[in-house]
Structure formats: structure tokens, C-alpha cells
Design a protein around this motif. Structure first.
Motif, short mmCIF file in Angstrom:
data_model
loop_
_atom_site.label_atom_id
_atom_site.label_comp_id
_atom_site.label_asym_id
_atom_site.label_seq_id
_atom_site.Cartn_x
_atom_site.Cartn_y
_atom_site.Cartn_z
N PRO A 145 -45.40 15.37 -50.73
CA PRO A 145 -45.83 15.86 -49.41
C PRO A 145 -45.05 17.08 -48.93
O PRO A 145 -45.55 17.86 -48.11
CB PRO A 145 -45.62 14.65 -48.49
CG PRO A 145 -44.62 13.80 -49.20
CD PRO A 145 -44.85 14.01 -50.65
N ALA A 146 -43.84 17.25 -49.42
CA ALA A 146 -43.02 18.37 -48.96
C ALA A 146 -43.47 19.69 -49.57
O ALA A 146 -43.42 20.74 -48.93
CB ALA A 146 -41.55 18.12 -49.29
N GLY A 173 -54.98 22.37 -44.54
CA GLY A 173 -53.71 21.90 -45.04
C GLY A 173 -53.29 22.71 -46.26
O GLY A 173 -53.86 23.75 -46.59
N ASN A 174 -52.27 22.22 -46.94
CA ASN A 174 -51.76 22.93 -48.11
C ASN A 174 -52.60 22.62 -49.35
O ASN A 174 -53.09 21.50 -49.52
CB ASN A 174 -50.30 22.54 -48.38
CG ASN A 174 -49.37 23.05 -47.29
OD1 ASN A 174 -49.62 24.10 -46.71
ND2 ASN A 174 -48.32 22.30 -47.02
N LYS A 175 -52.74 23.62 -50.20
CA LYS A 175 -53.46 23.43 -51.45
C LYS A 175 -52.57 22.67 -52.44
O LYS A 175 -51.39 22.98 -52.61
CB LYS A 175 -53.84 24.79 -52.04
CG LYS A 175 -54.64 24.70 -53.32
CD LYS A 175 -55.00 26.07 -53.85
CE LYS A 175 -56.09 26.72 -53.00
NZ LYS A 175 -56.60 27.97 -53.62
N VAL A 176 -53.16 21.67 -53.08
CA VAL A 176 -52.43 20.87 -54.05
C VAL A 176 -52.40 21.60 -55.39
O VAL A 176 -53.45 22.01 -55.91
CB VAL A 176 -53.06 19.47 -54.22
CG1 VAL A 176 -52.37 18.69 -55.32
CG2 VAL A 176 -53.01 18.71 -52.90
N GLN A 188 -56.51 18.54 -50.53
CA GLN A 188 -56.73 17.10 -50.57
C GLN A 188 -56.85 16.48 -49.18
O GLN A 188 -57.59 15.54 -48.96
CB GLN A 188 -55.60 16.42 -51.35
CG GLN A 188 -55.83 14.94 -51.59
CD GLN A 188 -54.65 14.29 -52.28
OE1 GLN A 188 -53.55 14.83 -52.27
NE2 GLN A 188 -54.87 13.14 -52.89
N LYS A 189 -56.09 17.01 -48.21
CA LYS A 189 -56.05 16.39 -46.88
C LYS A 189 -56.74 17.25 -45.82
O LYS A 189 -56.34 17.25 -44.65
CB LYS A 189 -54.59 16.15 -46.49
CG LYS A 189 -53.88 15.16 -47.40
CD LYS A 189 -52.45 14.90 -46.96
CE LYS A 189 -51.77 13.88 -47.86
NZ LYS A 189 -50.37 13.62 -47.42
#
Length: 677
Positions: free
Chosen positions: A163-164, A84-87, A60-61
């Protein structure tokens, strides 16, 4: 700075690099390729495409930056990605639903909750596809419309991300409204020769008194459109009209059919074929200049072209010329249809081998198949020539012919340790004439001849005293009937394949107890079902059956080599050595059966689309016998299917289940080349 950008714009891009993500997935879709002129607008558009692709992949980010390196006469382009991290979706909520369960409403959405073993086909990994959220709202609303809730409202869902952890919750808010039933179904259309309005009404799925279902409405529109399109009305429009009665909660539906004018075919334009001749493509297009347009014929033409195996991709595009005429643009992407091999290898049945072969399924672009091969191993030495013209002189007729010679020496092969003979020599061939009767039905009839000699026969074998290993010749009338509605030659995803083969054979031998003749019936069935539309994954289910029956004179025998055997991929039961599943004589010598069948259930998933590799899980079951099906063998396993440049290659790993080792030798690995999947 402006001068620098202007100078760069005059230069060619000679390299594109993607850092931080799989470049092989992104480069084909960004709209820039090596050799293009540099442009800031092109780069900006590419970055936007990358961000959308990353959102679809669950990031997403994600951030995308671009760098340009001046190389003098050219420039290099680098995209730096911080994904970034995968949602991951952990929870889906539906608020406001009272009459339809959340499970029913969310069954067709793209964004699903993460499931246990989400990596397995058909299971959900929970990866968020941000760009699909608004369309998921439409899918939920459609679930209501299919259950009669035509006033239902579904807002675009909200995505709440921790977010964590990057875990997310998707929330749908709905207003259901009331459920409606169908008060009447009408049909308004002009008079069309060959169509009866009363008969058409009976075929409609929306019925008076039933719950209003928008999916049935769509099917009715499709049915009406196709019925008219099959009579030449290519530009037919079916417009549904509605009269809603909120007080009674009913909906009256009337289909207005605007058929337009009958359309004839102008030109059939063939594109994309570099080798295949235009007439070869056109022979499979069941619409010619001057013909009335026919939707079913157009659909079947695409299937027939795909079944030839000449093309990797077939697209038939209707091009409107006027209200009464259209052209057909047949755009094909040619497949590799020829192979040439020379060298060595290892076969799981025959050991080390050297071979040389030439095979071309589309010789000089004519559609003719020719082949020649020489195979030499410690067990067999064989030579063959083959020819097949599937559309003789562009007609519906086909001509096939082949000649072969095979010498087999089983003395040093443990695969064939239960044979009563050590050597067998064969020579033969066939000639066959066939005809295509419909899009899916083909029949042929022909003549075959075979001469067989046995050597070094074990005199202790009971069959030796009965003369079952006598030399003989066989002359046969052969016939077959084929139904094929599959959509692809190598990897069908839909359709049915059925073949019935018949042989009437005359035997000539010095052995008095050998039958003068026998008949053989072979049946093969295969059905294919692709689930891409249902689960958004290229899972293919396959069910296959093969059966054979030999009828002979009472009290007499037919040669061992003419009888039936199971085992191995080519004989229906993987996990066993080829041809080793058989009745045995005196507990030692394989003698073959007179009746057999095998069934296979398979599930196939993609391994690599680019390399054309698939992984297939299977379960096999087979029975064989002389007068009854008294021998049973079964297995499970997996096989890798690869459409290599040398032809289809299957690597098979199988495990026999409770094997009857007297009547079959197990094998955990097998491979074959050249077989269809």
C-alpha cells in the motif's frame, strides 16, 4: 426523490463529462452518448464499465461517482474518478514448477514484471491488468499443455500490493503432473470427393511418439476444418477424441470430422457503403450467389477489399440461412479516397511551391481513379492528367492512361548543383492494359512515349562532347508482373508485395553514338510482419528492396535522364537529397548509373490511432554504379507517417552514415505527400 428520478428519466443527456481520467478513452466504451435518454440503470452500468477499464489500466482501488445536473429540458452527466495509484508488478513468482522454467511458463501472460525502459515497444511497463489475472492462469496452464503436461493444474494467481508504494507481486501456484507422449493419431471421416484421408493424415502436426502438444492439436483442427471448408462444407466440425493411458503416460488422439452438408452462397449483402457502388464492392468478393462456400476465397476477398484503399474497415460475416445455404454480409467503412488542394507549400528539394491538384481513387463510387495536377516551384513546373479503371466493365481487366508535361530549371537550386544542364523539358504519356489473374497476381502491358529537350548544357562536361545531352524521343513497350498478398493498402501488417517491371525502349536522336534501344528491368520487394498477436502491441516490421538494371548496346550510351539515381524517400536511401546518389563524370557532373539497388529495414509503432499517425525507425543501404556497384551510401533515421485528410504525409528525419559526399548530397529532413507507407 422517486418523482425526481422519474422526471429526469424523461430527459435527454446533452453533455457527458469525465473528470480525473482521460475522457476520450472512456466515453466511447461506457454505453451512453449525448442524445440518449437519462436512466439510472445506464449510469450504473457505465460506472461498472469504467471501474473495469481502470482495473485493466492498473488502478486497482479506483472509485467512480456520478453527478446529474438538471438543465430544464435536458440533463448533464458528470463522472468523477479517483483513480488512486497505478499498481506496478515488480515481481512474478511461480511456485511448484520443477520441470518447466518460470520464464517459459510466463512468456505469454499479460501481467509481466516491469522492465528497464518499459515504455519502449516490446518492453513491459509492469502495469497490472487485474481483469486478466484469471486468464493468465489459463495461459500458464496452456504452456504446460503444449509441453505434454496434460494433468497440470494452475490456480488463479494472487496479487499482493504494497500500500505504501503500489508495487505488486504476482504469485502462481502450479501442480505439474507427468509428461505424456502421443501413442497414436487417427482420423475418422466420411468419403469426401477431392480429399484423400491418407494425404490428410500426413499433413497433421501431431505425430506418434512425440510429446503431446495441445498447440499442434489446435493447428490440426484448423487444418482439417479449412480443408473441408474449401470444398463447401461451411459448417464442418472437427471433434478430437482422447484415450489417456496414465500408466504408460501416453495419449491416443482421434479426430472425428463431421462435415455436414455442402453449402452454397445465397445473397451477398453489402452494407456501410454510402458512396461506393455495390457492384464495386462485389467485384472483389470472390464468392457469388450460387457458388459453393470456400473459406480461403472468403479470407482473400477481405484482403482484396482492404487492398483497394477505398475502405478503412472491412468485415465479411457469414449468415446461416439453412444447412445448405448461407448469405454473406459485407460490412464496410469507407475511407477518404479523394483530395483537393490549392495553395502553397515548401518542398525539401524544390523549395517554395504553389500547387493545385484533384485526385480521387474512387471516382463517383465507381472504383475509377482520376487525377489532375499543376505544380509550380522555383525548380519545376509540371502538369498531368491520369486515369485508371482497375476493373474495366467489372471484368478482370484494367485500363490506365496518363499524360504529362514538365519543365525544370535547376539554375537556382543547390540540390542539383552537379547537373551538367540547367534546363530540361519533358512531355509524354502512357497507355496500359492489365489483368488480374488470381487473388494476388496481376500483370499489365502497355506503350509509353517521352520527348526530352536539354537547354543550357555546360560545354565543359565530358558528356557534352560525347553527345550525352542531345535531345531525344523514347518509345517503349512496358510490362509488369505484380504479386500482392498484403492485407491493407496504406498500412499492411502482413503479406508480401513483389513487382517486376520491364521496359524495351527505342531511342530517336541525331546523336550517332546514342544507343538505338535499351532494356530496363526493375524489381521491388516488400514484406510486412505485424507483432500485435505476439507482444500485444501494434509493432510492424518491414523489409524492402528495390533494384534496377539497364542493358544497352556495347560502346554506346543512353541519355542521362534515362539512367538510374538513388537518394531520398522516393529513390530508396533517405538522408540524401532526391536523386543525388550517382556516379560523377570528371568528379563534378552527375551522370547516373546502369545498375542500382536499395534495401530498407523499418520498425513502425503507433503514435495516435485516432489521428492515424505512426512513428517509423529505419535503416537504409544502397549501391549504384555503371559497370559495378562501386558507390555505397547508408543512413538511419525516423519518420512520422500521417494519414491526413489530404493524403498520406511523411515527415522524414535522417542521418547519413559515413557519406561519400562526392557521390551524394546529404539531407537531414525531407517530407513527401501521397506515398504509401
Amino acid at each position: 426523490m422517486l418523482l425526481g428520478v422519474t422526471l429526469l428519466a424523461a430527459k435527454t443527456i446533452d453533455s457527458i463529462e469525465v473528470k480525473g481520467f482521460d475522457g476520450d478513452k472512456l466515453k466511447p466504451i461506457i454505453g451512453i452518448k449525448v442524445g440518449d435518454k437519462y436512466s439510472t440503470a445506464k449510469v450504473a452500468k457505465a460506472k461498472k464499465i469504467i471501474r473495469i477499464a481502470l482495473k485493466s489500466a492498473g488502478y486497482q482501488k479506483a472509485a467512480v461517482q456520478s453527478r446529474v445536473s438538471d438543465k430544464g429540458a435536458a440533463v448533464g452527466l458528470v463522472f468523477d474518478i479517483k483513480k488512486g495509484n497505478k499498481v506496478t508488478i515488480k515481481k512474478i513468482k511461480v511456485l511448484g514448477n520443477k520441470k518447466v522454467s518460470a520464464e517459459e511458463l510466463t512468456s505469454k501472460i499479460v501481467n509481466k514484471e516491469a522492465e528497464f525502459m518499459g515504455w519502449f515497444p516490446g518492453r513491459s511497463s509492469g502495469t497490472a491488468n487485474i481483469t486478466q489475472l484469471k486468464y493468465d492462469a489459463m495461459r500458464v496452464q496452456d504452456a504446460y499443455f503444449s509441453r505434454g503436461y496434460i494433468d497440470a493444474k494452475v490456480a488463479t494467481p494472487t496479487l499482493t500490493v504494497d500500500p505504501a508504494t503500489s508495487d505488486a507481486t504476482v504469485t502462481f501456484r502450479v501442480k505439474e503432473g507427468r509428461q505424456y507422449k502421443v501413442s497414436s493419431v487417427g482420423l475418422s471421416m466420411g468419403k469426401v470427393s477431392g480429399l484423400d484421408a491418407k494425404t490428410l493424415r500426413a499433413e497433421l502436426q501431431l505425430k506418434k511418439g512425440e510429446i503431446f502438444d495441445v498447440s499442434k492439436l489446435r493447428k490440426d483442427i484448423k487444418t482439417l476444418s479449412e480443408k473441408l471448408a474449401n470444398l463447401g462444407y461451411a459448417y464442418v466440425k472437427v471433434v478430437p477424441g482422447f484415450r489417456k493411458n496414465a500408466r504408460r503416460r501416453t495419449m491416443a488422439v482421434r479426430y472425428k470430422v463431421i462435415q455436414g452438408k455442402r453449402v452454397t452462397i445465397g445473397n451477398v449483402i453489402v452494407k456501410g457503403n454510402k458512396k461506393t457502388k455495390d457492384n464495386v464492392v462485389r467485384r472483389y468478393v470472390d464468392l457469388a450467389p450460387g457458388d459453393l462456400y470456400n473459406y480461403t476465397a472468403l479470407k482473400e476477398s477481405k484482403k482484396m477489399l482492404s487492398r483497394t484503399g477505398y475502405f478503412d474497415k472491412v468485415v465479411i460475416k457469414p449468415k446461416k440461412v439453412s444447412s445448405k445455404k448461407m448469405d454473406l454480409e459485407v460490412d464496410v467503412k469507407e475511407a477518404k479516397t479523394g483530395s483537393f488542394t490549392i495553395g502553397g507549400g515548401y518542398g525539401s528539394a524544390d523549395g517554395w511551391m504553389v500547387d493545385g491538384s484533384v485526385k480521387e481513387r474512387n471516382f463517383l463510387g465507381t472504383g475509377i481513379e482520376v487525377g489532375a495536377s499543376i505544380d509550380y516551384s522555383k525548380v519545376t513546373q509540371s502538369y498531368s492528367l491520369s486515369f485508371r479503371d482497375p476493373r474495366l466493365f467489372d471484368s478482370k481487366y484494367s485500363l490506365s492512361a496518363a499524360i504529362f508535361k514538365k519543365e525544370s530549371d535547376y539554375a537556382e537550386s543547390d540540390t542539383y548543383d552537379k547537373l551538367a544542364y540547367k534546363k530540361k523539358d519533358e512531355f509524354g504519356g502512357y497507355l496500359s492494359l492489365g489483368r488480374q489473374f488470381t487473388h494476388s497476381i496481376y500483370a499489365s502491358i502497355g506503350y509509353s512515349y517521352k520527348d526530352v529537350e536539354y537547354n543550357e548544357v555546360n560545354r565543359s562536361a565530358p558528356g557534352y562532347a560525347r553527345g550525352e545531352y542531345s535531345d531525344y524521343t523514347k518509345s517503349s513497350i512496358i510490362a509488369s508482373l505484380v504479386y500482392d498478398s498484403t492485407d491493407d493498402y496504406y498500412t499492411p501488417r502482413e503479406g508480401l508485395y513483389a513487382k517486376m517491371g520491364f521496359e524495351y525502349a527505342n531511342l530517336d536522336s541525331s546523336e550517332a553514338d546514342m544507343a538505338d534501344s535499351f532494356t530496363r528491368l526493375n524489381v521491388r520487394l516488400a514484406t510486412y510482419y505485424g507483432l500485435r498477436d505476439q507482444i500485444d502491441y501494434d509493432l510492424i516490421l518491414r523489409a524492402k528492396f528495390r533494384g534496377s538494371y539497364i542493358n544497352r548496346d556495347d560502346g554506346k550510351f543512353i541519355p542521362i535522364a534515362e539512367r538510374l539515381y538513388l537518394g531520398g524517400a522516393s529513390r530508396g536511401v533517405r538522408g540524401f537529397k532526391s536523386g543525388t546518389i550517382s556516379p560523377v563524370d570528371a568528379g563534378e557532373f552527375r551522370i547516373g548509373g546502369y545498375r542500382s539497388y536499395a534495401m530498407n529495414l523499418e520498425a513502425s509503432i503507433p503514435l495516435s490511432e485516432a489521428s492515424k499517425m505512426r512513428l517509423t525507425f529505419f535503416a537504409d543501404y544502397g549501391q549504384i554504379g555503371v559497370d559495378s556497384f562501386d558507390i555505397t551510401q547508408k543512413s538511419v533515421g525516423a519518420q512520422v507517417e500521417w494519414r491526413s485528410p489530404f493524403g498520406p504525409i511523411n515527415l522524414i528525419f535522417a542521418k547519413a552514415i559515413d557519406p561519400d559526399e562526392i557521390h551524394g548530397d546529404t539531407a537531414t529532413f525531407e517530407f513527401n505527400i501521397g506515398g504509401k507507407f
